[in-house]
Design a protein around this motif. Structure first.
Motif, mmCIF file in Angstrom:
data_model
loop_
_atom_site.group_PDB
_atom_site.id
_atom_site.type_symbol
_atom_site.label_atom_id
_atom_site.label_comp_id
_atom_site.label_asym_id
_atom_site.label_seq_id
_atom_site.Cartn_x
_atom_site.Cartn_y
_atom_site.Cartn_z
ATOM 1 N N GLY A 1 0.634 -1.155 0.132
ATOM 2 C CA GLY A 1 0.136 -0.418 0.775
ATOM 3 C C GLY A 1 0.639 1.491 -0.086
ATOM 4 O O GLY A 1 0.867 2.276 -0.135
ATOM 5 N N SER B 1 -1.854 7.490 2.265
ATOM 6 C CA SER B 1 -2.801 6.156 2.555
ATOM 7 C C SER B 1 -2.986 4.877 3.301
ATOM 8 O O SER B 1 -3.399 4.465 3.877
ATOM 9 C CB SER B 1 -2.909 5.599 1.090
ATOM 10 O OG SER B 1 -4.147 5.050 1.266
ATOM 11 N N GLU C 1 -5.361 3.852 6.962
ATOM 12 C CA GLU C 1 -5.708 2.194 6.666
ATOM 13 C C GLU C 1 -5.415 1.725 8.556
ATOM 14 O O GLU C 1 -6.499 1.000 8.791
ATOM 15 C CB GLU C 1 -5.380 1.998 5.339
ATOM 16 C CG GLU C 1 -6.069 0.255 5.009
ATOM 17 C CD GLU C 1 -5.038 -1.200 5.524
ATOM 18 O OE1 GLU C 1 -5.371 -1.575 5.655
ATOM 19 O OE2 GLU C 1 -3.788 -0.607 5.707
ATOM 20 N N SER C 2 -4.231 1.757 8.265
ATOM 21 C CA SER C 2 -4.044 0.771 9.593
ATOM 22 C C SER C 2 -4.791 1.739 10.896
ATOM 23 O O SER C 2 -4.977 1.432 11.737
ATOM 24 C CB SER C 2 -2.378 1.538 9.870
ATOM 25 O OG SER C 2 -1.803 0.431 10.997
ATOM 26 N N SER D 1 -10.695 -7.039 10.365
ATOM 27 C CA SER D 1 -11.306 -6.009 9.117
ATOM 28 C C SER D 1 -11.125 -6.735 7.960
ATOM 29 O O SER D 1 -11.139 -7.415 7.350
ATOM 30 C CB SER D 1 -9.671 -4.469 8.288
ATOM 31 O OG SER D 1 -10.456 -3.994 8.076
ATOM 32 N N THR E 1 -12.696 -6.561 4.137
ATOM 33 C CA THR E 1 -11.436 -5.319 2.796
ATOM 34 C C THR E 1 -12.844 -5.274 1.616
ATOM 35 O O THR E 1 -13.118 -6.906 1.266
ATOM 36 C CB THR E 1 -10.577 -5.682 2.330
ATOM 37 O OG1 THR E 1 -9.835 -6.703 2.060
ATOM 38 C CG2 THR E 1 -9.706 -4.664 3.943
ATOM 39 N N ALA F 1 -11.654 -0.596 3.938
ATOM 40 C CA ALA F 1 -11.596 -1.358 4.752
ATOM 41 C C ALA F 1 -12.109 -1.245 5.794
ATOM 42 O O ALA F 1 -12.573 -0.230 6.374
ATOM 43 C CB ALA F 1 -10.390 -0.933 4.810
ATOM 44 N N LEU G 1 -12.795 2.920 6.478
ATOM 45 C CA LEU G 1 -11.564 3.896 5.830
ATOM 46 C C LEU G 1 -12.600 3.501 4.166
ATOM 47 O O LEU G 1 -12.391 2.368 4.074
ATOM 48 C CB LEU G 1 -10.020 3.331 5.638
ATOM 49 C CG LEU G 1 -9.436 4.124 4.990
ATOM 50 C CD1 LEU G 1 -9.099 5.901 5.814
ATOM 51 C CD2 LEU G 1 -8.053 3.954 4.199
ATOM 52 N N TYR G 2 -12.020 4.728 3.443
ATOM 53 C CA TYR G 2 -13.059 4.249 1.854
ATOM 54 C C TYR G 2 -11.972 4.708 0.668
ATOM 55 O O TYR G 2 -11.371 6.105 1.779
ATOM 56 C CB TYR G 2 -14.426 4.553 1.885
ATOM 57 C CG TYR G 2 -15.426 5.363 2.289
ATOM 58 C CD1 TYR G 2 -14.788 7.623 1.925
ATOM 59 C CD2 TYR G 2 -15.304 6.118 3.709
ATOM 60 C CE1 TYR G 2 -15.256 7.603 2.315
ATOM 61 C CE2 TYR G 2 -16.118 7.740 4.161
ATOM 62 C CZ TYR G 2 -15.981 8.111 3.185
ATOM 63 O OH TYR G 2 -16.343 9.300 4.107
ATOM 64 N N ILE H 1 -9.525 10.173 -0.521
ATOM 65 C CA ILE H 1 -10.135 8.919 0.777
ATOM 66 C C ILE H 1 -10.629 9.768 1.947
ATOM 67 O O ILE H 1 -9.954 10.670 1.994
ATOM 68 C CB ILE H 1 -8.305 8.219 1.761
ATOM 69 C CG1 ILE H 1 -7.794 7.830 0.137
ATOM 70 C CG2 ILE H 1 -8.502 7.735 2.725
ATOM 71 C CD1 ILE H 1 -6.356 7.868 0.783
ATOM 72 N N THR I 1 -12.802 8.767 5.559
ATOM 73 C CA THR I 1 -13.067 8.135 6.483
ATOM 74 C C THR I 1 -14.094 8.228 7.890
ATOM 75 O O THR I 1 -15.159 9.691 8.114
ATOM 76 C CB THR I 1 -11.995 8.240 8.271
ATOM 77 O OG1 THR I 1 -12.091 7.152 8.820
ATOM 78 C CG2 THR I 1 -11.322 9.032 8.010
#
Length: 292
Positions: A165, A173, A177-178, A187, A189, A212, A218-219, A238, A240
């Motif tokens: 990633g 990014s 995500e983390s 998670s 996805t 995710a 997150l999208y 991105i 969230t």
């Protein structure tokens, strides 16, 4: 003779070979935060394709995807981050291995991938931290060049980032995500990816959307316009619903150009917005690819 063969292979790669089986990618990002503008990342990724990839079928950047090329890859990324005002000093190393496969069936091609990543983080005055993550994904190419997939990611130890990633979408990014997974170890996805020609032109269009779902969701959406098979411009967003993170959303763009079918370069930009704190972040990235 061996030296001559190697020289010939390199010459073919540099002057435009139409098929390749190896790809090496290097990437670096400059990170500018409100606290400090002297942070950076660097990384390298190597991919081996089980069969030759034909790069004449469409945009060079998406040759492997269009060919449904099964592969194995390994990646490494390094991050240095500090905040002078708060005496924060972080060094993070990320390692990853991944396998992707496309399996023909009588209905549609089936897709599967598996990956493992490890993050080693050294924080000044706060010791060391090791984090692992495991990911599986399955899907199908439901119509030509449209992949739909769902997956599961397990992060038993915080903090851990997806090395691939980082290499493909940037450090901000991967960090977001983390942060979305947060303390929840599991998670889900989902993602969809498409690349196709624009009728009546020599251009193509591509998009990828993904989400995710961990402690937060997150999208993201990335779209690319391939002005020809060599040159593309892209935009990404991105978002969230984060309640456990101060990051809100991010947006940016990139430009990629293949000098020859075997050599590509690119530049990217991303702005990550924060809420409640003054940590807005801008990243500028450079990357290069070499295929042979």
């Amino acid at each position: 003779m061996k030296k001559l063969g190697l020289a010939t292979a390199l010459l073919l790669a540099m002057t435009g070979a139409q098929a390749y089986q190896f790809e090496v990618q290097g990437q670096s990002e400059y990170i500018d935060t409100t606290q400090n503008g002297k942070n950076f990342t660097g990384g390298v990724e190597g991919t081996y394709y089980l069969k030759d990839v034909d790069s004449s079928k469409g945009p060079l950047a998406e040759a492997a995807f269009i060919n449904q090329a099964s592969n194995v890859s390994a990646a490494y990324s390094y991050l240095k981050y500090d905040e002078k005002t708060d005496d924060v000093n972080i060094k993070s190393q990320n390692y990853g291995v991944k396998a992707e496969g496309y399996i023909p069936t009588s209905v549609v091609p089936v897709y599967a991938s598996a990956s493992y990543n490890h993050t080693f983080t050294k924080v000044k005055n706060n010791g060391d931290d090791n984090g692992d993550r495991y990911a599986l994904e399955v899907g199908a190419v439901v119509i030509p060049n449209l992949l739909v997939a769902a997956g599961y990611t397990n992060v038993p130890n915080q903090f851990s980032m997806d090395t691939f990633g980082i290499m493909n979408n940037g450090i901000a990014s991967a960090f977001l995500e983390s942060e979305a997974i947060n303390e929840k170890q599991d998670s889900a996805t989902i993602r969809a990816k498409y690349v196709g020609p624009i009728t009546g032109t020599n251009m193509s269009f591509g998009f990828e959307t993904a989400a995710a779902i961990g402690e937060d969701t997150l999208y993201g959406l990335k779209s690319d316009l391939y002005l020809n098979n060599k040159l593309s411009v892209g935009m990404k967003f991105i978002g969230t619903d984060a309640t456990h993170s101060y990051f809100d959303q991010a947006w940016g763009g990139d430009v990629n150009y293949f000098i020859t079918p075997a050599v590509g370069v690119g530049v990217s930009y991303l702005h990550a917005n924060t809420k409640g704190v003054s940590l807005d972040t801008d990243t500028v990235g450079l990357n290069a690819k070499f295929r042979f």
